[in-house]
Design an enzyme around this catalytic site. Structure first.
Site, PDB file in Angstrom:
ATOM      1  N   ASP A 155      64.289  22.745  30.604  1.00 31.23           N
ATOM      2  CA  ASP A 155      64.847  24.020  31.069  1.00 31.23           C
ATOM      3  C   ASP A 155      65.744  23.817  32.300  1.00 31.23           C
ATOM      4  O   ASP A 155      66.439  24.737  32.715  1.00 31.23           O
ATOM      5  CB  ASP A 155      63.690  24.937  31.500  1.00 31.23           C
ATOM      6  CG  ASP A 155      63.553  26.151  30.614  1.00 31.23           C
ATOM      7  OD1 ASP A 155      64.499  26.469  29.881  1.00 31.23           O
ATOM      8  OD2 ASP A 155      62.476  26.780  30.662  1.00 31.23           O
ATOM      9  N   LYS A 189      62.564  28.674  18.875  1.00 32.96           N
ATOM     10  CA  LYS A 189      62.698  27.352  19.509  1.00 32.96           C
ATOM     11  C   LYS A 189      61.889  26.306  18.730  1.00 32.96           C
ATOM     12  O   LYS A 189      62.393  25.218  18.439  1.00 32.96           O
ATOM     13  CB  LYS A 189      62.235  27.418  20.973  1.00 32.96           C
ATOM     14  CG  LYS A 189      63.225  28.167  21.869  1.00 32.96           C
ATOM     15  CD  LYS A 189      62.666  28.501  23.252  1.00 32.96           C
ATOM     16  CE  LYS A 189      63.667  29.331  24.047  1.00 32.96           C
ATOM     17  NZ  LYS A 189      63.179  29.767  25.368  1.00 32.96           N
ATOM     18  N   GLN A 222      57.678  29.234  28.530  1.00 30.43           N
ATOM     19  CA  GLN A 222      58.478  30.450  28.363  1.00 30.43           C
ATOM     20  C   GLN A 222      58.232  31.419  29.529  1.00 30.43           C
ATOM     21  O   GLN A 222      57.101  31.692  29.895  1.00 30.43           O
ATOM     22  CB  GLN A 222      58.128  31.111  27.016  1.00 30.43           C
ATOM     23  CG  GLN A 222      58.966  32.324  26.656  1.00 30.43           C
ATOM     24  CD  GLN A 222      60.433  31.984  26.362  1.00 30.43           C
ATOM     25  OE1 GLN A 222      60.783  30.854  26.047  1.00 30.43           O
ATOM     26  NE2 GLN A 222      61.288  32.976  26.479  1.00 30.43           N
TER      27      GLN A 222
HETATM   28  N1  GUN Z   1      63.031  33.309  29.152  1.00 33.18           N
HETATM   29  C1  GUN Z   1      64.274  33.766  28.918  1.00 33.18           C
HETATM   30  N2  GUN Z   1      65.160  32.742  28.925  1.00 33.18           N
HETATM   31  C2  GUN Z   1      64.452  31.626  29.176  1.00 33.18           C
HETATM   32  C3  GUN Z   1      64.799  30.254  29.302  1.00 33.18           C
HETATM   33  O1  GUN Z   1      65.955  29.837  29.190  1.00 33.18           O
HETATM   34  N3  GUN Z   1      63.779  29.420  29.569  1.00 33.18           N
HETATM   35  C4  GUN Z   1      62.504  29.837  29.697  1.00 33.18           C
HETATM   36  N4  GUN Z   1      61.574  28.932  29.964  1.00 33.18           N
HETATM   37  N5  GUN Z   1      62.146  31.094  29.588  1.00 33.18           N
HETATM   38  C5  GUN Z   1      63.115  31.979  29.326  1.00 33.18           C
END
Ligand code: GUN
Length: 299
Positions: free
Chosen positions: A120, A53, A97
């Protein structure tokens, strides 16, 4: 033979659009989109996701800030960091995350993020805006938003008359996916582990979206001939055929069995996965445009 929906190619074209929107915003307003990614602990899968990311944010021309906190971080320290990012005008998007280590309260952290920086799409304000059809000011959860773009490559923008089945009802994916399909006029069934006759429900679906986290659960006879199958699962399983101790990634659908029946299907890897990161970047650029008082690009 199904059409293989190439998520890498679709994601690459979304990323191109993000790069040009970023350049345009910088040229007109001197603003660079800023994304902060927060990781707590040392889970290897989360480290890998967060790394990609941050890397993609830089590639898009964003300001990219990564915060890697130790496993024993306190709730207070994490909340203080998020509050600081909320107040930082150079940050337009904040992603914490998940999952967080067990001693931390994820919900409290997510709800502290300002809705306009919640790239998100997990804040109750953004979930509510999606449910009430406010796409002008809300932010939509990345994996469902990306999955819908993949559906559109096959079915177009209007899903009137089509039956869509989503297996899985999480806040992160299943619920927003159902809302998005409904907003495009599909007739939506939300199925889950407690549903009666899952195979029967799925076999009526023109659009079948699987997000259960169970390797290869969806079998060929669950798939209506010609259906569009979107496989959101990413499961690591043993692959003794590749050598001792080796593993591979598989989806929630038995790809080899479903592909000949489906009209179109996403592979794993290379289907939905690349779209998630692309939509995170899309949400960040959207947030930056809105902050600048400009009409945001749409994807
Ligand atoms: N962990 C797995 N997928 C995601 C996501 O789309 N966002 C976040 N914040 N954590 C994740």
């Amino acid at each position: 033979m199904a059409t293989i929906i190439n998520g890498k190619d679709v994601a690459a074209s979304v990323i191109d659009q993000i790069k040009s929107s970023t350049l345009a915003l910088e040229a007109s307003d001197g603003i660079k989109p800023g994304l902060a990614v927060v990781l707590v602990g040392a889970d290897p899968a989360s480290q890998a996701y967060v790394g990609s990311k941050s890397k993609m944010a830089k590639e898009c021309g964003f300001k990219s800030a990564q915060y890697s906190l130790p496993e024993n971080t306190t709730q207070e320290a994490l909340m203080t960091l998020v509050a600081g990012l909320n107040a930082d005008p150079s940050i337009h998007g904040i992603l914490v995350q998940l999952p967080l280590p067990k001693h931390l309260n994820s919900e409290a952290v997510i709800q502290l993020i300002l809705p306009e920086k919640d790239v998100d799409g997990l804040h109750v304000v953004n979930a509510g805006k999606l449910a009430t059809g406010d796409s002008e000011t809300g932010l939509i959860s990345c994996t469902p938003a990306g999955s819908l773009i993949l559906v559109r490559t096959i079915r177009g923008d209007d899903l009137s008359g089509l039956n869509a089945v989503v297996i899985g009802r999480s806040n992160l994916f299943g619920k927003p996916m159902g809302q998005l399909l409904l907003s495009k006029n599909a007739t939506v069934t939300m199925a889950h582990s407690r549903s009666k006759d899952l195979p029967g429900i799925c076999s009526k679906a023109d659009i079948l979206v699987a997000a259960v986290g169970r390797p290869e659960m969806v079998k060929a006879d669950w798939v209506k001939p010609g259906a569009t199958v979107i496989d959101v699962g990413i499961n690591r399983v043993p692959a003794p055929e590749k050598g001792e101790g080796k593993t591979k990634l598989v989806g929630d659908c038995d790809y080899a069995a479903c592909e000949p029946v489906a009209g179109a299907i996403t592979p794993v890897p290379g289907g939905v996965g690349p779209m998630t990161i692309a939509m995170l970047m899309a949400n960040t650029v959207i947030a930056a445009y809105r902050k600048a008082g400009k009409k945001a690009p749409s994807f």
